[in-house]
Design a protein around this motif. Sequence first.
Motif: not given
Length: 459
Positions: A312, A301, A327-331, A341-342
Amino acid sequence: MVEWLGYTPWKVTHASDNFQQLYEWGVKLIRIGLAYVCHQKPGDIKGKNPPPSPWRDRPVEESLRLFEDMKNGKFEEGEATMRMKTTLEDGKMDPVAYRIKYVPHHRTGDEWCIYPTYDYTHCLCDSIEHITHSLCTKEFQARRSSYYWLCNALDVYCPVQWEFARLNLHYAVVSKRKIAKLINENLVRDWDDPRLFTLTALRRRGFPPEAINLFCAKVGVTMAQTVLDPIMLEACVRDVLNAKAKRAMAILEPLKITIVDASADFPKEVTVPDYPADESRGSHQVAAAPVLYIEQSDFQEVADKNFKRLTLTQPMGLKYIGLVISVKEVVKNDDGKVVELLVESHLASELKPKAYVQWVAEPLVCEVRLYEKLFHHKNPEDPSEVPGGFLSDVNKNSLTILENAMVDQSVAGASTYTCFQFERNGFFSVDPDTTAEKVCYGGLLKKYQRYHMTEKLFS
């Protein structure tokens, strides 16, 4: 193990094949006045200068009768031995030829309760088997005089004994007695524990026999005491496996990736070369899917400027599939750990990443064992380096087990000891603990250990 190394023994023999002949020669040795039965306790005759035996000059007939009594089980263990009337090169007088042991033999069972010692058995079995040259390590040089003396005393064929220096390795012990201590203290599993340097351990770790033969040929045989660094052996292993081990993609510590914009025509499999340096040697198919896995260490990150993989704000390429992800979104889970990772995908022609990494989809879940040096210090047997003894120097973190590693399905069904090069991770082999339910791999060499094979290593 000899056959595994590539050699076929002419014949496999055992000293126990000759127990009767050895006993008869023991009787002859007493009869000609060159051996006797002694009652000194084992502790009394240990060391370099034990006191002379008061039974050394007992009558021949008395020794013959007592030796037969030993054979017939009329003495307890330690109450009597048969000793030879000779002096070893180190000055020790009258080495023991026979001891009493009420232990069943693994080949002869309970037939015998007296057993010949090495000093007595070695040369006589060599003579029986018509050995031309008996090769042994330098610690047996002190036994050479008794070797020749015994054959000549019995007037039997006498081979030549040649000694050579034992090959020792840093960060290791090679003595059978010391390895047995490691096993008994549960510091290693058994004689084939891959952290050891026994032949069975090297085989289990996946070292190919060609590499061991290459190493021994380069080191040579010498009378000089030799201590080498394991990297020299590993360099030979690397030379062989670079040309021999097929490549596969594996993820040791997986991080889930979901490509959210995957199209309906997303590839279901891709072609991966078995040997990237020479693609003409063949290839295999690897499953591809919008849900795949990369190494946890391939995402950060917050990263410094030297980090070239996924962040990111920084995209990363996926090998062989021709895609770059961003990276679009971190879960994260409740503990704040990244679990998924989305990402969005881009064609490699549209976005140039700084790095490409391996990945797996629809993988085979497996166990991976990573090995480090068994000892902290280079010379664990040296009291000046390790005052507490070699057992105190054992690296308790020399084995790491990853129970949920993943590997592509191309390796499924591989036989035990088969070696693969897992891209970016190093060389691994199929461990004998593999079952139908779970495959187990052991690490041979790490990818990042770069040792250059030069003649200087062996000079």
